[in-house]
Design a protein around this motif. Structure first.
Motif, short mmCIF file in Angstrom:
data_model
loop_
_atom_site.label_atom_id
_atom_site.label_comp_id
_atom_site.label_asym_id
_atom_site.label_seq_id
_atom_site.Cartn_x
_atom_site.Cartn_y
_atom_site.Cartn_z
N SER A 2 -43.51 144.63 -77.95
CA SER A 2 -43.15 145.92 -78.16
C SER A 2 -43.60 146.93 -77.13
CB SER A 2 -43.94 146.34 -79.57
OG SER A 2 -45.58 145.89 -79.47
N SER A 28 -39.29 142.66 -71.07
CA SER A 28 -38.11 141.94 -71.82
C SER A 28 -36.90 142.82 -71.75
CB SER A 28 -38.42 141.72 -73.39
OG SER A 28 -38.49 143.08 -74.15
N ARG A 30 -35.31 144.18 -74.15
CA ARG A 30 -35.36 145.53 -74.93
C ARG A 30 -36.19 146.40 -74.12
NH1 ARG A 30 -37.92 144.66 -80.95
NH2 ARG A 30 -36.20 143.68 -80.88
N THR A 33 -34.09 148.20 -71.64
CA THR A 33 -33.29 148.95 -72.05
C THR A 33 -33.96 150.21 -72.26
OG1 THR A 33 -31.95 147.33 -73.21
CG2 THR A 33 -31.81 149.54 -74.16
N LYS A 34 -35.28 150.38 -72.74
CA LYS A 34 -35.92 151.36 -72.97
C LYS A 34 -36.16 152.10 -71.65
CE LYS A 34 -38.39 150.12 -77.15
NZ LYS A 34 -39.91 149.76 -77.79
N SER A 69 -36.51 135.64 -72.83
CA SER A 69 -35.29 136.38 -72.62
C SER A 69 -34.42 135.69 -71.56
CB SER A 69 -35.42 137.87 -71.90
OG SER A 69 -36.20 138.56 -73.02
#
Length: 268
Positions: A2, A28, A30, A33-34, A69
């Motif tokens: 997270s 990761s 994700r 992307t953040k 990933s």
């Protein structure tokens, strides 16, 4: 996982982006992307003049890219769900390109472990500052029979030369802060990399943004040119800067009127 990406800290004209993903600081898909979203938002802020990126997990800048990933992507390629070209358009690849092409100076404050994809992100930055106690920097991918895939091979080779880069990449070597400085990978070693990078960012933010953009573009655009082509481009960029920048002319006038010698003017 997270990934924690706190709001971008606005410090005058400098923006500080802290990446975190406790407990290990692994990036990761994700998280990429953040981080890409935060970076784009920062560039969209017209008051941004310099960006510092650091890690928020203790002892970690970005440890490396997430192996799970990579594993999922490898299976998808094998099963024909995606092709190899997809790696060129993923958010991690786009993030690296955005950092490298940013119109403002981007500084990596390497305040902890920085390997693999984390090191590739740092290599895409304009300047790297490393904390004195950092022990693991580099590209260890060869240890598990893969290879760097985010620009590490290309950028490290251009930065430190063919022989040294080949030795590091083939052997999957990592190194400490002192070795990174000796190799020319980082510009400075600091007791507090983030504080040092922020102070540097403040000084760079005070410079003429037009000159900063011109310098960054000239370096990026001429790296593959012949010497004569690169010199011609440099002369043209110089002429345009003194033609178009009132800040440049004001700086020259002030120096001449003060009688100050150029070597006494503080560097950034």
């Amino acid at each position: 996982m997270s990934e924690v990406l706190p709001p971008v800290e606005k410090l005058g004209a400098v923006r500080l982006i802290r990446f975190g993903n406790p407990p290990h600081g692994i990036l990761s898909a994700r998280g990429a992307t953040k981080l890409l979203s935060a970076f784009r938002d920062t560039l969209a802020d017209s008051e941004t003049r310099a960006i510092v990126i650091c890690g928020s997990d203790p002892g970690v800048f970005i440890r490396h890219y997430d192996l799970r990933s990579i594993q999922r992507a490898a299976k998808a390629i094998r099963e024909g769900l995606i092709d190899e070209v997809a790696f060129q358009s993923g958010d991690f690849a786009v993030l690296i390109d955005c950092i490298a092409q940013a119109p403002v100076p981007v500084i990596a404050a390497i305040n902890g472990i920085c390997m693999g994809g984390g090191f590739e992100l740092a290599l895409a930055c304009d300047v790297r500052i490393v904390q004195r106690d950092v022990q693991h920097i580099g590209l260890p991918e060869a240890r598990i029979d893969i290879l760097p895939g985010g620009g590490g091979v290309a950028r490290l080779t251009r930065l430190i030369g063919l022989s040294a880069a080949t030795d590091i990449i083939l052997r999957g070597r990592t190194f400490d802060a002192e070795r990174a400085y000796c190799l020319g990978i980082v510009g400075d070693i600091a007791d507090d990399a983030v504080a040092f990078a922020l102070a540097l960012g403040e000084r760079l933010a005070s410079r003429d943004p037009q000159a900063i953009r011109a310098i960054k573009s000239l370096i990026a655009d001429t790296i593959g040119d012949t010497l004569s082509e690169a010199v011609a481009a440099e002369r043209l960029a110089f002429a345009r800067q003194v033609r178009d920048s009132d800040i440049a002319l004001a700086g020259i006038d002030a120096l001449l009127q003060s009688g100050t010698m150029l070597e006494t003017v503080p560097e950034s």
